[in-house]
Design an enzyme around this catalytic site. Sequence first.
Site, PDB file in Angstrom:
ATOM      1  N   ALA A 202      60.492  31.926  38.753  1.00  0.00           N
ATOM      2  CA  ALA A 202      61.362  31.627  40.069  1.00  0.00           C
ATOM      3  C   ALA A 202      62.020  32.931  40.557  1.00  0.00           C
ATOM      4  CB  ALA A 202      62.002  30.491  40.264  1.00  0.00           C
ATOM      5  N   HIS A 203      61.816  33.559  41.520  1.00  0.00           N
ATOM      6  CA  HIS A 203      62.606  34.679  42.144  1.00  0.00           C
ATOM      7  C   HIS A 203      62.741  34.490  43.721  1.00  0.00           C
ATOM      8  CE1 HIS A 203      58.610  36.053  42.416  1.00  0.00           C
ATOM      9  NE2 HIS A 203      59.000  36.906  43.403  1.00  0.00           N
ATOM     10  N   ARG A 204      62.153  33.749  44.464  1.00  0.00           N
ATOM     11  CA  ARG A 204      62.064  34.042  45.643  1.00  0.00           C
ATOM     12  C   ARG A 204      63.526  33.650  46.309  1.00  0.00           C
ATOM     13  NH1 ARG A 204      58.013  36.148  47.176  1.00  0.00           N
ATOM     14  NH2 ARG A 204      56.273  35.699  45.782  1.00  0.00           N
ATOM     15  N   ARG A 235      66.890  39.045  39.690  1.00  0.00           N
ATOM     16  CA  ARG A 235      67.508  38.434  40.723  1.00  0.00           C
ATOM     17  C   ARG A 235      68.149  36.948  40.187  1.00  0.00           C
ATOM     18  NH1 ARG A 235      67.312  38.331  46.545  1.00  0.00           N
ATOM     19  NH2 ARG A 235      65.692  39.694  46.745  1.00  0.00           N
ATOM     20  N   ASP A 277      57.427  30.034  41.868  1.00  0.00           N
ATOM     21  CA  ASP A 277      57.203  30.309  43.290  1.00  0.00           C
ATOM     22  C   ASP A 277      56.683  31.632  43.589  1.00  0.00           C
ATOM     23  OD1 ASP A 277      59.339  32.233  42.725  1.00  0.00           O
ATOM     24  OD2 ASP A 277      60.998  30.929  43.460  1.00  0.00           O
TER      25      ASP A 277
END
Length: 357
Positions: A202-204, A235, A277
């Site tokens: 996940a990084h969005r 992130r 994501d």
Amino acid sequence: MRITSVIGNRPQFIKAAAVSRRLRERHDETLVHTGQHYDDEMSKVFFEELGVPAPDVELGVGSGTNTAQTARMLSELEPVLAESRPDLVLVYGDTNSTLAGALAAAQAQMPLAHVEAGMRSFDRAMPEETNRVLTDHMSSLLFCSTETAVRNLETESAVGVKHLVGDVMADVSLAFAPIAADRSGVLEDLGLTPDEYLLVTAHRPGNVDVPARLEQLVTLLERLERDVVFPLHPRTAKRLDDAGLRGRIEAAAALTAPLGYLDFLELARNARAVLTDSGGVQKEAYLLGTPCVTLRDTTEWVETVEAGWNVLVDLDADAALSALERPVPKGERPDLYGGGRAGERIRDVLDSYTPQP
Ligand code: UD1
Ligand code: UDP
């Protein structure tokens, strides 16, 4: 033909692995790395593992807001393009590095080719959506991964010439899956049993930059009933620390640094399912025959959903749990992404391309 390719982050290094070597069989390529991703595990490892040629130019532009990054890249790219005087500029995907490369080319009045053109989530809250739309409408050559992408460009009356070539990331995952199976010892290293664990990425910004959404993601992972392995994007690592959620996530999942491509591919191939994501990971899961649960409410890779291998759940834990209980679809997976020959087709199109003055 002289081609300047602009790349800058993890998925673009992987995409370039399908194209750069092929281009260089017949053309002269200058490879520019913007520096958007700069840690060794987000950059160098992919050049080494996938045999991407070393960048000819490194701009060293990383971190900061999307606006600040794009502006710095643009001003660094102007003299590079003036010096290399390419017949064509080539960009990939939908990141700040893509938009900066595209705009620098347009402003220098150089023809532009866009690989992975025409993808749309129709969600303008995603910075990538703006980057894609603008890049497509500046491009002379539009290399599309899917028929849906071609249709999207037709609907928008994009003026560049459209070529359905397949997906370059598919070339790389199909070529490297057997190599990963042979070389990677990641399952033993992490003490995982094939088909018994879930792989998460996940990084969005929409999932990790908003503390309430990030907590929802952590809660979702806490409810999963199998071993969970979660290679942390930088992130996400930063946001978890800022939100004081590090302890909870460590209890819910085995965390790792970002992984090299071979280890990641081997983990994805052997997982019971992936939850992600990421755009690239959705595609890879399909190609590897691993069910995917997408932690978003839209996707550009709609065919994976239509084929029954991907379910969109956003951050709804109940929906994720029921998606994970679904039986694995039976039968052959249709060849959605060009069968591993996209790089070759791009090279063939470029062989017969005459740059317009
Ligand atoms: C970018 C792309 C996104 C793509 C993703 C792939 C844009 C708008 N976003 O998002 O489309 O899916 O790359 O992974 O271009 N950082 C490090 N080390 C690094 C790289 C980043 O510590 O090597 C940290 C920095 O604090 C940086 C933050 O991560 O500010 C975000 O990086 P950035 O490249 O801006 O965005 P991504 O989330 O990586
Ligand atoms: N990937 C990797 N190591 C990781 C996570 C992802 O090598 O720890 C690879 C993955 O195999 C896929 C690509 O990175 O090919 C996806 O990139 P990312 O999720 O960063 O970007 P997106 O595709 O969402 O733009």
